[in-house]
Design a protein around this motif. Structure first.
Motif, PDB file in Angstrom:
ATOM      1  N   THR A  63      39.369  47.600  37.213  1.00 33.18           N
ATOM      2  CA  THR A  63      40.157  47.739  38.427  1.00 33.18           C
ATOM      3  C   THR A  63      39.305  48.315  39.551  1.00 33.18           C
ATOM      4  OG1 THR A  63      42.161  48.090  37.140  1.00 33.18           O
ATOM      5  CG2 THR A  63      42.229  48.793  39.426  1.00 33.18           C
ATOM      6  N   SER A  64      39.446  47.789  40.742  1.00 37.58           N
ATOM      7  CA  SER A  64      38.701  48.277  41.902  1.00 37.58           C
ATOM      8  C   SER A  64      39.172  49.673  42.281  1.00 37.58           C
ATOM      9  CB  SER A  64      38.874  47.321  43.083  1.00 37.58           C
ATOM     10  OG  SER A  64      38.386  46.032  42.758  1.00 37.58           O
ATOM     11  N   HIS A 134      41.238  39.351  51.070  1.00 31.80           N
ATOM     12  CA  HIS A 134      41.773  39.400  49.711  1.00 31.80           C
ATOM     13  C   HIS A 134      42.690  40.612  49.561  1.00 31.80           C
ATOM     14  CE1 HIS A 134      38.949  36.386  47.979  1.00 31.80           C
ATOM     15  NE2 HIS A 134      38.165  36.819  48.952  1.00 31.80           N
ATOM     16  N   GLU A 136      44.173  43.030  46.975  1.00 33.21           N
ATOM     17  CA  GLU A 136      43.738  43.390  45.632  1.00 33.21           C
ATOM     18  C   GLU A 136      44.320  44.731  45.195  1.00 33.21           C
ATOM     19  OE1 GLU A 136      41.883  41.636  43.483  1.00 33.21           O
ATOM     20  OE2 GLU A 136      41.644  39.949  44.874  1.00 33.21           O
ATOM     21  N   ARG A 155      38.339  42.492  38.002  1.00 33.26           N
ATOM     22  CA  ARG A 155      39.542  41.790  38.428  1.00 33.26           C
ATOM     23  C   ARG A 155      39.356  41.209  39.832  1.00 33.26           C
ATOM     24  NH1 ARG A 155      43.027  45.320  36.999  1.00 33.26           N
ATOM     25  NH2 ARG A 155      43.966  44.233  35.215  1.00 33.26           N
ATOM     26  N   THR A 156      38.762  41.989  40.727  1.00 38.63           N
ATOM     27  CA  THR A 156      38.518  41.514  42.089  1.00 38.63           C
ATOM     28  C   THR A 156      37.358  40.530  42.137  1.00 38.63           C
ATOM     29  OG1 THR A 156      39.381  43.556  43.071  1.00 38.63           O
ATOM     30  CG2 THR A 156      37.908  42.227  44.435  1.00 38.63           C
ATOM     31  N   HIS A 159      38.179  37.043  41.575  1.00 38.04           N
ATOM     32  CA  HIS A 159      38.853  36.356  42.675  1.00 38.04           C
ATOM     33  C   HIS A 159      37.883  35.977  43.796  1.00 38.04           C
ATOM     34  CE1 HIS A 159      42.699  38.722  41.383  1.00 38.04           C
ATOM     35  NE2 HIS A 159      42.475  37.674  40.608  1.00 38.04           N
ATOM     36  N   TYR A 184      47.672  38.747  46.445  1.00 37.28           N
ATOM     37  CA  TYR A 184      47.488  39.106  45.044  1.00 37.28           C
ATOM     38  C   TYR A 184      48.631  38.545  44.213  1.00 37.28           C
ATOM     39  CZ  TYR A 184      46.698  41.697  40.794  1.00 37.28           C
ATOM     40  OH  TYR A 184      46.460  42.027  39.488  1.00 37.28           O
TER      41      TYR A 184
END
Length: 207
Positions: A63-64, A134, A136, A155-156, A159, A184
């Motif tokens: 996760t970012s 994006h 996110e 995850r990012t 994309h 998202y």
């Protein structure tokens, strides 16, 4: 006696169609849009403010994560929200940027790192990478002692496109009013997850 061969219009049309389809199929891979390649450090802007920050693309994190201060959760109309403060420096202008935000809590995650395990709130926010905006997931934590205020996890990255861990600054943020916005889309995920995150307090060859 000379034979006369008459052309069959239907057969000619069929042959032309077959030739066209074959040409399109052969050209398909070449005509397909190639994925964008990003380096392990890129410049990004937080939207809608357009504040430029350095982002570390880290495939070791799921996760970012975004630098945030004074984080607290609260109840709003029966739903959980998060209140926090952004305290950043605009890389483009060198000017300080501060903003207080209140956003719906998307979920919580438990994160395992060098400093142990802690629980962090996650919110949805928008960033500009290249020429695309994006939306996110971002976990909120105080990253003031770290080199990069923004960390983009797997995850990012999935994309965005492809990641080249040997290069940096391959794409500059350029999102105008008509930039494409990638909303998202929720994924199968629990409210709590364990996430292995690399500590970037001391990076060799910082960009």
């Amino acid at each position: 006696m000379k034979r006369v061969y008459r052309k069959d219009p239907a057969r000619q049309l069929r042959n032309r169609l077959l030739a066209t389809v074959s040409a399109l199929l052969l050209a398909g891979p070449a005509m397909a849009e190639e994925p964008v390649v990003f380096g392990w450090v890129e410049k990004s802007t937080l939207e809608p403010w357009g504040v430029e920050v350095k982002a570390k693309l880290d495939s070791g994190a799921l996760t970012s994560s975004l630098d945030a201060r004074d984080i607290e959760t609260f109840d709003k109309n029966g739903e959980e929200w998060v209140r926090f403060r952004l305290e950043l420096t605009d890389e483009a202008s060198g000017e300080p940027f501060e903003e207080r935000l209140e956003l719906p809590l998307y979920r919580d995650i438990r994160v395992r790192g060098a400093g142990g395990r802690d629980e962090r709130p996650v919110v949805l926010m928008k960033i500009c990478m290249g020429d695309t905006i994006h939306e996110e997931q971002f976990s909120l934590r105080d990253r003031g002692e770290m080199h990069y205020p923004l960390l983009l996890g797997r995850r990012t990255i999935g994309h965005l496109g492809l990641l080249d861990v040997t290069r940096t600054f391959l794409n500059s943020p350029d999102c105008g009013d008509d930039a494409e916005v990638m909303r998202y889309e929720g994924e199968d995920e629990g409210d709590i997850e364990d996430d292995d995150v690399e500590d970037d307090e001391a990076e060799d060859g910082e960009a």
